[in-house]
Design a protein around this motif. Structure first.
Motif, short mmCIF file in Angstrom:
data_model
loop_
_atom_site.label_atom_id
_atom_site.label_comp_id
_atom_site.label_asym_id
_atom_site.label_seq_id
_atom_site.Cartn_x
_atom_site.Cartn_y
_atom_site.Cartn_z
N ALA A 12 0.83 -1.20 0.00
CA ALA A 12 0.00 0.00 0.00
C ALA A 12 0.87 1.25 0.00
CB ALA A 12 -0.91 0.00 1.22
N SER A 13 0.34 2.31 -0.56
CA SER A 13 1.06 3.57 -0.64
C SER A 13 0.07 4.72 -0.50
CB SER A 13 1.79 3.69 -1.99
OG SER A 13 2.32 4.99 -2.17
N ARG A 14 0.56 5.82 0.06
CA ARG A 14 -0.28 7.01 0.13
C ARG A 14 -0.39 7.69 -1.22
NH1 ARG A 14 2.81 9.85 5.08
NH2 ARG A 14 4.52 9.01 3.84
N ASP A 15 0.48 7.31 -2.16
CA ASP A 15 0.49 7.93 -3.48
C ASP A 15 -0.62 7.32 -4.33
OD1 ASP A 15 1.08 8.78 -6.12
OD2 ASP A 15 3.18 9.07 -5.58
N PRO A 16 -1.60 8.12 -4.74
CA PRO A 16 -2.71 7.56 -5.54
C PRO A 16 -2.26 7.00 -6.88
CG PRO A 16 -2.80 9.97 -5.51
CD PRO A 16 -1.77 9.56 -4.50
N ARG A 17 -1.11 7.45 -7.38
CA ARG A 17 -0.61 6.93 -8.66
C ARG A 17 -0.26 5.45 -8.54
NH1 ARG A 17 4.38 10.68 -9.68
NH2 ARG A 17 4.55 10.20 -7.45
N THR A 18 0.22 5.05 -7.37
CA THR A 18 0.56 3.65 -7.16
C THR A 18 -0.68 2.78 -7.23
OG1 THR A 18 2.46 4.22 -5.78
CG2 THR A 18 1.55 2.01 -5.52
N THR A 19 -1.70 3.17 -6.48
CA THR A 19 -2.95 2.40 -6.46
C THR A 19 -3.57 2.34 -7.85
OG1 THR A 19 -3.33 3.11 -4.18
CG2 THR A 19 -5.21 2.19 -5.37
N SER A 20 -3.58 3.46 -8.55
CA SER A 20 -4.16 3.51 -9.89
C SER A 20 -3.42 2.59 -10.85
CB SER A 20 -4.13 4.95 -10.41
OG SER A 20 -4.59 5.03 -11.73
N THR A 21 -2.09 2.59 -10.78
CA THR A 21 -1.31 1.74 -11.68
C THR A 21 -1.54 0.26 -11.40
OG1 THR A 21 0.40 3.46 -11.83
CG2 THR A 21 1.02 1.24 -12.51
N ILE A 22 -1.60 -0.11 -10.12
CA ILE A 22 -1.87 -1.50 -9.76
C ILE A 22 -3.24 -1.92 -10.28
CG2 ILE A 22 -2.29 -3.10 -7.85
CD1 ILE A 22 0.68 -2.38 -8.33
N THR A 23 -4.23 -1.05 -10.15
CA THR A 23 -5.57 -1.35 -10.66
C THR A 23 -5.55 -1.57 -12.16
OG1 THR A 23 -6.59 -0.05 -8.89
CG2 THR A 23 -7.94 -0.50 -10.83
N GLU A 24 -4.84 -0.72 -12.89
CA GLU A 24 -4.75 -0.85 -14.34
C GLU A 24 -4.03 -2.14 -14.74
OE1 GLU A 24 -2.88 2.69 -15.71
OE2 GLU A 24 -4.49 4.00 -14.99
N LEU A 25 -2.99 -2.49 -13.99
CA LEU A 25 -2.26 -3.72 -14.29
C LEU A 25 -3.14 -4.95 -14.07
CD1 LEU A 25 0.26 -5.34 -14.98
CD2 LEU A 25 1.03 -5.06 -12.61
N VAL A 26 -3.88 -4.97 -12.98
CA VAL A 26 -4.77 -6.09 -12.71
C VAL A 26 -5.86 -6.18 -13.78
CG1 VAL A 26 -6.47 -7.01 -11.07
CG2 VAL A 26 -4.27 -6.15 -10.24
N ASP A 27 -6.32 -5.05 -14.27
CA ASP A 27 -7.28 -5.06 -15.38
C ASP A 27 -6.67 -5.72 -16.62
OD1 ASP A 27 -9.24 -3.88 -13.85
OD2 ASP A 27 -8.90 -1.85 -14.61
N GLN A 28 -5.38 -5.47 -16.85
CA GLN A 28 -4.68 -6.12 -17.97
C GLN A 28 -4.66 -7.64 -17.77
OE1 GLN A 28 -3.15 -5.22 -20.80
NE2 GLN A 28 -3.06 -2.99 -20.73
N VAL A 29 -4.40 -8.07 -16.54
CA VAL A 29 -4.37 -9.50 -16.24
C VAL A 29 -5.74 -10.11 -16.50
CG1 VAL A 29 -4.06 -11.21 -14.41
CG2 VAL A 29 -2.51 -9.25 -14.55
N LYS A 30 -6.79 -9.44 -16.07
CA LYS A 30 -8.15 -9.94 -16.28
C LYS A 30 -8.48 -10.03 -17.76
CE LYS A 30 -10.07 -8.08 -11.97
NZ LYS A 30 -11.01 -7.09 -11.39
#
Length: 251
Positions: A12-30
């Motif tokens: 986890a990170s306080r930086d919203p860019r980190t969370t957003s990038t992880i979400t986008e990557l998981v969408d790629q996996v899906k």
């Protein structure tokens, strides 16, 4: 029995860019494996909070009837005690769900195929900076207290340099020298003036910002963005999952 669920686990990170990038990557996996149950989750620690929490995701999967889960750590290198944090999270989940079969895979690591992603990100950075000439490259990574982890970055840097027929040096954002600024200044001391820095990080954050700042201050002409939500990264996540799923099969 359905295929094991896949949990892509990040810090986890306080930086919203980190969370957003992880979400986008998981969408790629899906997108690449729509037949799988794929979830993103975060290991919480200290002031760095993220959603959804790993334990909450595990609870949800167990409630949905999943008896097997493969956890893929979204970690490039074993820096900052990452493996111990993840091992602790898995141990807690296992204790809370005694019948659950959990398998943690290897980290993403320093795969040679990531050089293709680096090249794409570098081309984007050079185009934005309107640069057409290079005479040296710096490969910037997080850095680790583990010398073997740093050696893997250095090996990848040598491979990248051989591919482009350019001198390349590894630099680190923490724990070990040289920093990106030092690496750029060392090349400039050799008379090189067209030096670009590639970011061997998964997501943007404080470390990438600092590495970019130091590189530009030292005279780098371009700094690429992190690997991010790229299909090749998603493919490696699924490759790690495949190994983990096989290891769950009873012998």
């Amino acid at each position: 029995m359905p295929a094991p669920a896949l949990v892509a686990l990040a810090h986890a990170s306080r930086d919203p860019r980190t969370t957003s990038t992880i979400t986008e990557l998981v969408d790629q996996v899906k997108t690449q494996r729509p037949d799988l149950r794929v979830e993103r989750a975060f290991v919480q620690h200290g002031a760095h909070r993220g959603k959804p929490d790993f334990q909450t995701v595990v609870d949800r999967l167990v409630k949905a009837g999943h008896e097997e889960i493969v956890v893929v750590p979204l970690v490039m290198s074993e820096a900052f005690g990452a493996p111990s944090d993840i091992e602790g999270a898995l141990a807690e989940a296992g204790a809370r769900h005694p019948g659950l079969r959990l398998q943690c895979t290897a980290i993403l690591g320093m795969e040679a195929c990531f050089l293709e992603v680096l090249d794409q990100r570098m081309r984007e950075a050079l185009q934005d900076a309107r640069v057409r000439e290079l005479d040296a490259l710096v490969l910037a990574a997080a850095g680790s207290t583990d010398p073997l982890a740093n050696q893997s970055v250095a090996r990848l840097a040598r491979l990248w340099g051989t591919h482009h027929r350019l001198p390349v040096t590894a630099a680190y954002a923490a724990n070990t020298p040289p920093a990106t600024g030092e690496a750029v200044r060392a090349f400039r001391a050799e008379g090189r003036r067209h030096i670009a820095v590639a970011s061997l990080f998964l997501t943007p954050g404080e470390l990438t910002d600092r590495a970019e700042e130091l590189a530009l201050e030292a005279g780098a002409i371009a700094v690429s963005k992190p690997l991010g939500a790229h299909p090749e990264v998603a493919r490696i996540v699924l490759a790690r999952y495949a190994v983990g799923a096989v290891e769950l099969v009873p012998v």
